[in-house]
Design a protein around this motif. Structure first.
Motif, PDB file in Angstrom:
ATOM      1  N   ALA A 172       0.824  -1.209   0.000  1.00  0.00           N
ATOM      2  CA  ALA A 172       0.000   0.000   0.000  1.00  0.00           C
ATOM      3  C   ALA A 172       0.859   1.261   0.000  1.00  0.00           C
ATOM      4  N   LEU A 173       2.009   1.215   0.689  1.00  0.00           N
ATOM      5  CA  LEU A 173       2.849   2.399   0.812  1.00  0.00           C
ATOM      6  C   LEU A 173       3.759   2.624  -0.390  1.00  0.00           C
ATOM      7  N   PHE A 174       4.294   1.540  -0.965  1.00  0.00           N
ATOM      8  CA  PHE A 174       5.372   1.694  -1.938  1.00  0.00           C
ATOM      9  C   PHE A 174       5.038   1.249  -3.364  1.00  0.00           C
ATOM     10  N   ILE A 175       4.057   0.372  -3.532  1.00  0.00           N
ATOM     11  CA  ILE A 175       3.798  -0.152  -4.875  1.00  0.00           C
ATOM     12  C   ILE A 175       2.535   0.432  -5.481  1.00  0.00           C
ATOM     13  N   VAL A 176       1.434   0.345  -4.748  1.00  0.00           N
ATOM     14  CA  VAL A 176       0.152   0.799  -5.302  1.00  0.00           C
ATOM     15  C   VAL A 176       0.207   2.254  -5.769  1.00  0.00           C
ATOM     16  N   PRO A 177       0.815   3.201  -5.004  1.00  0.00           N
ATOM     17  CA  PRO A 177       0.844   4.593  -5.490  1.00  0.00           C
ATOM     18  C   PRO A 177       1.783   4.801  -6.679  1.00  0.00           C
ATOM     19  N   ARG A 178       2.772   3.905  -6.876  1.00  0.00           N
ATOM     20  CA  ARG A 178       3.817   4.146  -7.868  1.00  0.00           C
ATOM     21  C   ARG A 178       3.735   3.244  -9.086  1.00  0.00           C
ATOM     22  N   GLY A 179       3.022   2.136  -8.967  1.00  0.00           N
ATOM     23  CA  GLY A 179       2.844   1.285 -10.130  1.00  0.00           C
ATOM     24  C   GLY A 179       3.561  -0.047 -10.028  1.00  0.00           C
ATOM     25  N   GLN A 180       3.216  -0.937 -10.946  1.00  0.00           N
ATOM     26  CA  GLN A 180       3.681  -2.329 -10.950  1.00  0.00           C
ATOM     27  C   GLN A 180       5.197  -2.446 -11.018  1.00  0.00           C
ATOM     28  N   GLY A 181       5.854  -1.547 -11.740  1.00  0.00           N
ATOM     29  CA  GLY A 181       7.304  -1.642 -11.904  1.00  0.00           C
ATOM     30  C   GLY A 181       8.066  -1.584 -10.603  1.00  0.00           C
ATOM     31  N   HIS A 182       7.479  -0.963  -9.585  1.00  0.00           N
ATOM     32  CA  HIS A 182       8.165  -0.834  -8.295  1.00  0.00           C
ATOM     33  C   HIS A 182       8.188  -2.136  -7.497  1.00  0.00           C
ATOM     34  N   VAL A 183       7.510  -3.173  -8.013  1.00  0.00           N
ATOM     35  CA  VAL A 183       7.649  -4.502  -7.394  1.00  0.00           C
ATOM     36  C   VAL A 183       9.109  -4.940  -7.422  1.00  0.00           C
ATOM     37  N   ALA A 184       9.847  -4.495  -8.437  1.00  0.00           N
ATOM     38  CA  ALA A 184      11.253  -4.901  -8.582  1.00  0.00           C
ATOM     39  C   ALA A 184      12.086  -4.522  -7.370  1.00  0.00           C
ATOM     40  N   TRP A 185      11.730  -3.435  -6.678  1.00  0.00           N
ATOM     41  CA  TRP A 185      12.502  -3.030  -5.505  1.00  0.00           C
ATOM     42  C   TRP A 185      12.467  -4.097  -4.416  1.00  0.00           C
ATOM     43  N   PHE A 186      11.399  -4.893  -4.405  1.00  0.00           N
ATOM     44  CA  PHE A 186      11.298  -5.925  -3.375  1.00  0.00           C
ATOM     45  C   PHE A 186      12.205  -7.118  -3.666  1.00  0.00           C
ATOM     46  N   SER A 187      12.826  -7.122  -4.855  1.00  0.00           N
ATOM     47  CA  SER A 187      13.848  -8.144  -5.099  1.00  0.00           C
ATOM     48  C   SER A 187      15.034  -7.942  -4.158  1.00  0.00           C
ATOM     49  N   LEU A 188      15.206  -6.701  -3.668  1.00  0.00           N
ATOM     50  CA  LEU A 188      16.254  -6.456  -2.666  1.00  0.00           C
ATOM     51  C   LEU A 188      15.951  -7.197  -1.377  1.00  0.00           C
ATOM     52  N   VAL A 189      14.664  -7.290  -1.036  1.00  0.00           N
ATOM     53  CA  VAL A 189      14.253  -8.066   0.145  1.00  0.00           C
ATOM     54  C   VAL A 189      14.623  -9.534  -0.052  1.00  0.00           C
ATOM     55  N   ALA A 190      14.329 -10.054  -1.261  1.00  0.00           N
ATOM     56  CA  ALA A 190      14.681 -11.445  -1.561  1.00  0.00           C
ATOM     57  C   ALA A 190      16.195 -11.628  -1.557  1.00  0.00           C
ATOM     58  N   GLY A 191      16.938 -10.621  -2.057  1.00  0.00           N
ATOM     59  CA  GLY A 191      18.402 -10.703  -2.037  1.00  0.00           C
ATOM     60  C   GLY A 191      18.948 -10.761  -0.624  1.00  0.00           C
ATOM     61  N   LEU A 192      18.368  -9.956   0.279  1.00  0.00           N
ATOM     62  CA  LEU A 192      18.763 -10.020   1.692  1.00  0.00           C
ATOM     63  C   LEU A 192      18.459 -11.393   2.264  1.00  0.00           C
ATOM     64  N   GLY A 193      17.299 -11.944   1.892  1.00  0.00           N
ATOM     65  CA  GLY A 193      16.950 -13.294   2.343  1.00  0.00           C
ATOM     66  C   GLY A 193      17.952 -14.326   1.871  1.00  0.00           C
ATOM     67  N   MET A 194      18.388 -14.221   0.597  1.00  0.00           N
ATOM     68  CA  MET A 194      19.389 -15.163   0.068  1.00  0.00           C
ATOM     69  C   MET A 194      20.690 -15.072   0.862  1.00  0.00           C
ATOM     70  N   PHE A 195      21.090 -13.850   1.197  1.00  0.00           N
ATOM     71  CA  PHE A 195      22.334 -13.655   1.952  1.00  0.00           C
ATOM     72  C   PHE A 195      22.261 -14.347   3.313  1.00  0.00           C
ATOM     73  N   VAL A 196      21.159 -14.101   4.038  1.00  0.00           N
ATOM     74  CA  VAL A 196      20.990 -14.711   5.368  1.00  0.00           C
ATOM     75  C   VAL A 196      20.907 -16.232   5.244  1.00  0.00           C
ATOM     76  N   LEU A 197      20.131 -16.710   4.266  1.00  0.00           N
ATOM     77  CA  LEU A 197      19.919 -18.149   4.117  1.00  0.00           C
ATOM     78  C   LEU A 197      21.174 -18.875   3.654  1.00  0.00           C
ATOM     79  N   TRP A 198      22.046 -18.192   2.919  1.00  0.00           N
ATOM     80  CA  TRP A 198      23.310 -18.828   2.526  1.00  0.00           C
ATOM     81  C   TRP A 198      24.162 -19.103   3.761  1.00  0.00           C
ATOM     82  N   HIS A 199      24.205 -18.140   4.676  1.00  0.00           N
ATOM     83  CA  HIS A 199      24.977 -18.343   5.914  1.00  0.00           C
ATOM     84  C   HIS A 199      24.324 -19.418   6.789  1.00  0.00           C
ATOM     85  N   ILE A 200      22.995 -19.455   6.811  1.00  0.00           N
ATOM     86  CA  ILE A 200      22.316 -20.531   7.529  1.00  0.00           C
ATOM     87  C   ILE A 200      22.668 -21.874   6.907  1.00  0.00           C
TER      88      ILE A 200
END
Length: 414
Positions: A172-200
């Motif tokens: 609601a805060l970051f995607i809906v007001p700005r459009g579908q293309g801003h979903v790509a920014w959440f790939s950074l969240v997935a990238g952070l997850g990959m980093f943590v999960l690799w160490h796990i």
């Protein structure tokens, strides 16, 4: 969190010390896997939150949006037991990071999807990432739990609860007001997850190597294997209890606001505040249920958390607004403790099948919640939301089936 915390290799120790090490709870790993659960479920929760945006920008019908949900739910639900079954036989410590990588690719595709087929493929990839994550992450929580298996599952699950609540807010805060293309920014969240999960994964790999070198440290004292017939009917009882818990839970999470607005004529804003109170109680109950189960036994928690809700659920449709709010908070606190107890009980029922059981029950939870929400919605269209709450009030009585579960807490081999 430093990588050394997760990656530190256990050193060979005498048998007595090795066994005590296996019984210790590794909180650094538990918090890391819970944080990863938060990231994973935040991304999952983005998809339905984007439906209004996708409907408008891509011209999708309600039927097509339903197929997007079905695709995500099927890949996330049906693949989980298969992933768990495979990795029980062949552990893959870095599969968690790979699964999050699938989610990352799905997000990038979704941000650029300009046709229905591409949206379906994107949803399938996010679902596949979730299917890999849940059974394997539950295995890590089990491995890091020591003697506190209920606590470990509670810590793990509360991360998912927080992520499910956070996803729609971020959308609601970051995607809906700005459009579908801003979903790509959440790939950074997935990238952070990959980093943590690799160490796990590195920690898991070293722990597995240590267990192979020191068999005495591989686990707690094993449980006596029950007869196949007892295991089968016990699992069926647990499935019935999971059905009871999640259908009743979804009736509140999806339709509580509509019930309050129709029965008490409260505003949308007020209904959302009351829903938040219920969801906060669910989060607290999730945390409390595991350690309580470690202390008093899983079967007792199942008794209380399912059947114990019945007096409150049966009272709810007849209560005034203030009493309704109090009752739903009590229901949230008590009912939320059920899943940790059910999952750990099932894993102790079938020792050595941690991934399979986690995949099966997480998959059931996904599937039952999705189907339950759809069916209750259809019923509400025909008979009204108030009658739905009258009918769902009886679901916790399924908890009486707990009487058929064997007592396994005292069955460790001496």
């Amino acid at each position: 969190m430093s990588s050394s915390t997760l990656s530190e290799a256990p050193t060979p120790v005498p048998e007595k010390t090795a066994t005590s090490t296996a019984e210790q709870t590794v909180f650094a790993v538990l918090f890391a896997i819970s944080f990863s659960h938060l990231l994973n479920d935040t991304i999952q929760a983005l998809i339905p939150s984007l439906y209004p945006l996708l409907k408008e920008s891509q011209g999708l019908t309600f039927g097509q949006l339903g197929m997007v949900t079905l695709t995500f739910q099927c890949t996330a639900s049906l693949l989980q037991p298969l992933v768990g079954l495979y990795t029980d036989r062949r552990p893959l410590p870095y599969s968690l990071a790979v699964g999050m990588g699938l989610t990352l690719v799905g997000l990038l595709m979704l941000s650029q999807a300009h046709n229905y087929s591409m949206i379906i493929v994107s949803a399938a990839l996010v679902g596949m990432g979730s299917a890999v994550f849940h059974p394997e992450a539950s295995r890590v929580a089990h491995m890091a739990a020591g003697r506190s298996r209920g606590l470990a599952q509670s810590v793990f699950q509360v991360g998912g609860n927080a992520g499910s609540a956070l996803g729609p807010l971020l959308a609601a805060l970051f995607i809906v007001p700005r459009g579908q293309g801003h979903v790509a920014w959440f790939s950074l969240v997935a990238g952070l997850g990959m980093f943590v999960l690799w160490h796990i994964g590195t920690w898991v790999s070293r722990r597995l190597q240590h267990q192979r070198r020191n068999p005495a440290a591989s686990s707690l004292k094993p449980l006596k294997l029950l007869p196949t017939k007892v295991i089968v009917y016990s699992l069926l009882v647990l499935v019935a209890l999971t059905f009871s818990k999640y259908v009743y839970l979804v009736s509140l999470t999806n339709y509580y606001t509509f019930y309050l607005m129709e029965r008490f004529h409260v505003s949308v804003q007020a209904s959302q505040i009351y829903l938040f109170a219920f969801l906060f109680a669910v989060a607290v109950g999730t945390i409390a249920g595991g350690p309580i189960g470690d202390r008093i036994g899983r079967k007792r928690v199942i008794w209380v958390s399912i059947l114990g809700v019945a007096p409150f659920s049966l009272w709810l449709p007849y209560a005034s607004l203030p009493v309704t709010v109090v009752l739903t908070v009590i229901i949230g606190l008590v009912l939320a403790s059920a899943f940790s107890a059910i999952l750990v009980y099932a894993q102790e029922l079938l020792p050595g099948k941690v991934g399979l059981i986690a995949g099966l029950f997480f998959g059931l939870a996904f599937g039952i919640a999705g189907i339950g929400a759809a069916v209750l919605g259809k019923v509400a269209d025909h008979v009204g939301i108030i009658d739905v709450f009258h009918g769902c009030a009886w679901l916790p009585l399924i908890g009486m089936l707990t009487i058929f579960l064997p007592n396994i807490e005292g069955s460790r081999k001496k």
